[in-house]
Design a protein around this motif. Structure first.
Motif, PDB file in Angstrom:
ATOM      1  N   LEU A   1       0.829  -1.204   0.000  1.00 49.00           N
ATOM      2  CA  LEU A   1       0.000   0.000   0.000  1.00 49.00           C
ATOM      3  C   LEU A   1       0.864   1.255   0.000  1.00 49.00           C
ATOM      4  O   LEU A   1       0.626   2.180  -0.786  1.00 49.00           O
ATOM      5  N   LEU A   2       1.878   1.311   0.858  1.00 49.62           N
ATOM      6  CA  LEU A   2       2.709   2.511   0.931  1.00 49.62           C
ATOM      7  C   LEU A   2       3.478   2.717  -0.369  1.00 49.62           C
ATOM      8  O   LEU A   2       3.613   3.848  -0.841  1.00 49.62           O
ATOM      9  N   GLU A   3       3.965   1.636  -0.966  1.00 55.23           N
ATOM     10  CA  GLU A   3       4.689   1.772  -2.225  1.00 55.23           C
ATOM     11  C   GLU A   3       3.793   2.359  -3.305  1.00 55.23           C
ATOM     12  O   GLU A   3       4.211   3.213  -4.087  1.00 55.23           O
ATOM     13  N   HIS A   4       2.528   1.927  -3.336  1.00 58.12           N
ATOM     14  CA  HIS A   4       1.599   2.473  -4.319  1.00 58.12           C
ATOM     15  C   HIS A   4       1.328   3.946  -4.035  1.00 58.12           C
ATOM     16  O   HIS A   4       1.288   4.769  -4.955  1.00 58.12           O
ATOM     17  N   LEU A   5       1.151   4.292  -2.761  1.00 57.87           N
ATOM     18  CA  LEU A   5       0.905   5.689  -2.402  1.00 57.87           C
ATOM     19  C   LEU A   5       2.093   6.573  -2.767  1.00 57.87           C
ATOM     20  O   LEU A   5       1.917   7.738  -3.136  1.00 57.87           O
ATOM     21  N   GLU A   6       3.290   6.034  -2.673  1.00 62.53           N
ATOM     22  CA  GLU A   6       4.486   6.820  -2.967  1.00 62.53           C
ATOM     23  C   GLU A   6       4.706   7.027  -4.464  1.00 62.53           C
ATOM     24  O   GLU A   6       5.370   7.984  -4.871  1.00 62.53           O
ATOM     25  N   THR A   7       4.148   6.169  -5.293  1.00 62.10           N
ATOM     26  CA  THR A   7       4.484   6.206  -6.715  1.00 62.10           C
ATOM     27  C   THR A   7       3.326   6.575  -7.630  1.00 62.10           C
ATOM     28  O   THR A   7       3.557   6.843  -8.814  1.00 62.10           O
ATOM     29  N   VAL A   8       2.092   6.602  -7.131  1.00 62.98           N
ATOM     30  CA  VAL A   8       0.963   6.889  -8.013  1.00 62.98           C
ATOM     31  C   VAL A   8       1.054   8.327  -8.527  1.00 62.98           C
ATOM     32  O   VAL A   8       1.298   9.263  -7.764  1.00 62.98           O
ATOM     33  N   PRO A   9       0.892   8.547  -9.834  1.00 62.43           N
ATOM     34  CA  PRO A   9       0.927   9.926 -10.355  1.00 62.43           C
ATOM     35  C   PRO A   9      -0.376  10.639 -10.048  1.00 62.43           C
ATOM     36  O   PRO A   9      -1.462  10.090 -10.247  1.00 62.43           O
ATOM     37  N   VAL A  10      -0.275  11.874  -9.571  1.00 64.81           N
ATOM     38  CA  VAL A  10      -1.492  12.560  -9.136  1.00 64.81           C
ATOM     39  C   VAL A  10      -1.685  13.950  -9.721  1.00 64.81           C
ATOM     40  O   VAL A  10      -2.773  14.515  -9.609  1.00 64.81           O
ATOM     41  N   VAL A  11      -0.671  14.544 -10.315  1.00 64.21           N
ATOM     42  CA  VAL A  11      -0.794  15.921 -10.792  1.00 64.21           C
ATOM     43  C   VAL A  11      -0.472  15.976 -12.278  1.00 64.21           C
ATOM     44  O   VAL A  11       0.541  15.452 -12.720  1.00 64.21           O
ATOM     45  N   GLY A  12      -1.353  16.602 -13.044  1.00 67.65           N
ATOM     46  CA  GLY A  12      -1.113  16.774 -14.465  1.00 67.65           C
ATOM     47  C   GLY A  12      -0.421  18.093 -14.758  1.00 67.65           C
ATOM     48  O   GLY A  12      -0.028  18.836 -13.858  1.00 67.65           O
ATOM     49  N   ASP A  13      -0.286  18.381 -16.010  1.00 65.43           N
ATOM     50  CA  ASP A  13       0.360  19.612 -16.458  1.00 65.43           C
ATOM     51  C   ASP A  13      -0.653  20.754 -16.391  1.00 65.43           C
ATOM     52  O   ASP A  13      -1.664  20.735 -17.097  1.00 65.43           O
ATOM     53  N   PRO A  14      -0.438  21.780 -15.530  1.00 66.31           N
ATOM     54  CA  PRO A  14      -1.419  22.863 -15.414  1.00 66.31           C
ATOM     55  C   PRO A  14      -1.564  23.686 -16.678  1.00 66.31           C
ATOM     56  O   PRO A  14      -2.572  24.361 -16.877  1.00 66.31           O
ATOM     57  N   SER A  15      -0.554  23.634 -17.558  1.00 65.60           N
ATOM     58  CA  SER A  15      -0.627  24.445 -18.767  1.00 65.60           C
ATOM     59  C   SER A  15      -1.678  23.936 -19.742  1.00 65.60           C
ATOM     60  O   SER A  15      -2.052  24.636 -20.682  1.00 65.60           O
TER      61      SER A  15
END
Length: 449
Positions: A221-235
């Motif tokens: 679970l922690l490994e997934h939380l550490e590596t999941v992408p969450v932010v896209g390109d604001p531009s």
């Protein structure tokens, strides 16, 4: 008075957004006794995020209860009523960090009467962890929490099948639960589902891989939380800047001469990249003007991007106040008075057609009336049925509203920030309902009649 933005390293908006993934907001949810508080306690304990005095207090409280091992649930169940009943009532926020990422965790209640608290915890979350007791499988409250996660467009959902130690770590039990949940969540339009078998009590696959489940080869679970992408390109997102405050210091004593005519519009960029020289539209008035300057952290810059808080100077003197919205002209939403939305009702008092409410959208508050409650969603079948008595607490339904003034609403599917709103009791300010403009669900729930 502008100057090129300079930092210690040359960055672009997309690079800055990538660095923002070092912070992950996530929420935990699940039915009563599925082990949410124990999981959170285990996560904090095994990631070395618990102070020594906190752990000593938990160990002492556990010994008083006659328990040999520390009850890690006590790290999050902070209310006296929670400790006495052994359940979570309020949303408990916890902050911790690992070398790879920082986290803001919202531990939400499991009891059905506190489902509304999950709406609060998940409204800003980028990931939701839904716990299931391996002995009970997917239950009604599991489906309800999946529906709320889908309704709020939480980008990532983790199914944590807990208490695997009580079912002899059986792979077929995990697969059956994972398949059932994934099918239901997919019908709601949940974009990404990750299933992980765990035992929060003994720590299997929470932080350390389990030696008892060698058939599972995925991340902890922690490994997934550490590596999941969450932010896209604001531009790539349209510019949205709700005006929070108008800054005009010329009337204050001691103001320098060069600031006597200063007029700035302060707020937080909820999305997009704003540059000096951009043409923007002021909503709901529709007036257009040009960005003459951007102030960020006490200095002038040429560019700013979400989620930075800025003060914008405009080329023209316009009538702009708190509650107005600045948007780039090409992508500005059309202000509306008739609003169709999916809502989750949060209050014990039902929401009925004809009710007069206040609608709060970003920094703007307007009067509104509930014109019609189109339907109520059955969580089990995803069928839409009539709501003759209105929407009760925790109900999810579809409503039509009429506002006294136009609102610059985006569809919630486009923007979680500018597509959401609250309905508030005008008499005492009580929050009644959370609303998502447009069609909130993306899957079969959106298509069923």
């Amino acid at each position: 008075m502008t100057s090129q933005l300079t930092t210690d390293t040359d960055t672009t908006p997309s690079e800055d957004a990538a660095s923002a993934t070092s912070l992950l907001r996530f929420a935990t949810a699940g039915s009563v006794d599925d082990g949410k508080s124990t999981l959170v306690g285990r996560l904090l304990h095994d990631s070395k995020s618990v102070l020594a005095d906190q752990l000593e207090a938990v160990e002492a409280a556990s010994r008083r209860r006659g328990q040999d091992a520390p009850d890690l649930a006590l790290l999050t169940d902070g209310l006296r009523a929670e400790r006495e009943q052994g359940i979570t009532i309020d949303v408990a926020y916890r902050y911790f960090a690992t070398p790879r990422r920082r986290f803001i965790l919202a531990d939400t209640p499991g009891h059905v009467q506190y489902t509304r608290n999950m709406v609060t915890g998940a409204s800003t979350a980028e990931l939701a962890v839904v716990l299931v007791d391996a002995r009970n499988g997917v239950v009604e409250q599991t489906r309800r929490h999946a529906a709320v996660a889908a309704l709020l467009r939480v980008p990532h959902v983790v199914l944590a099948v807990n208490k695997m130690d009580l079912v002899d770590y059986a792979e077929d039990t995990f697969r059956r639960i994972a398949d059932e949940f994934s099918g239901y969540a997919a019908s709601l339009g949940v974009p990404e589902i990750t299933a992980i078998p765990i035992s929060a009590l003994v720590g299997d696959n929470v932080v350390v891989p389990s030696t008892a489940m060698d058939w599972y080869t995925g991340p902890t679970l922690l490994e997934h939380l550490e590596t999941v992408p969450v932010v896209g390109d604001p531009s790539t997102a349209p510019v949205r800047l709700p005006v929070q405050y108008v800054i005009r210091p010329q009337g204050a004593a001691g103001v320098p001469e060069e600031l006597r005519d200063y007029r700035g519009y302060a707020g937080q960029l909820t999305s997009g990249v704003l540059r000096v020289g951009d043409t923007v539209r002021v909503l709901p008035s529709g007036a257009t003007t040009t960005v003459a300057g951007i102030d960020l952290l006490g200095r002038s810059v040429d560019i700013a991007w979400a989620p930075q808080s800025v003060t914008v100077l405009l080329a023209d003197e316009l009538d702009i106040s708190r509650g107005d919205l600045l948007a780039t002209e090409a992508t500005a939403p059309e202000p509306v008075k008739d609003v169709e939305a999916t809502v989750c009702h949060l209050h014990e008092r039902p929401l009925r057609a004809g009710d007069r409410v206040l609608l709060r959208h970003t920094t703007r508050t307007v009067r509104a009336i509930v014109k019609e409650i189109e339907h109520r969603l059955d969580i089990d079948t995803l069928e839409r049925g009539p709501a003759p008595d209105g929407l009760g607490v925790n109900d999810i339904g579809r409503v039509r509203l009429r506002t006294a003034e136009p609102l610059a609403l985006d569809d919630y599917a486009t923007s979680r920030s500018t597509g959401s709103f609250l309905l508030v009791d005008p008499a005492d300010g009580t929050t009644l309902t959370a609303g998502m403009a447009g069609e909130a669900f993306a899957g079969a729930a959106a298509e069923r009649p």
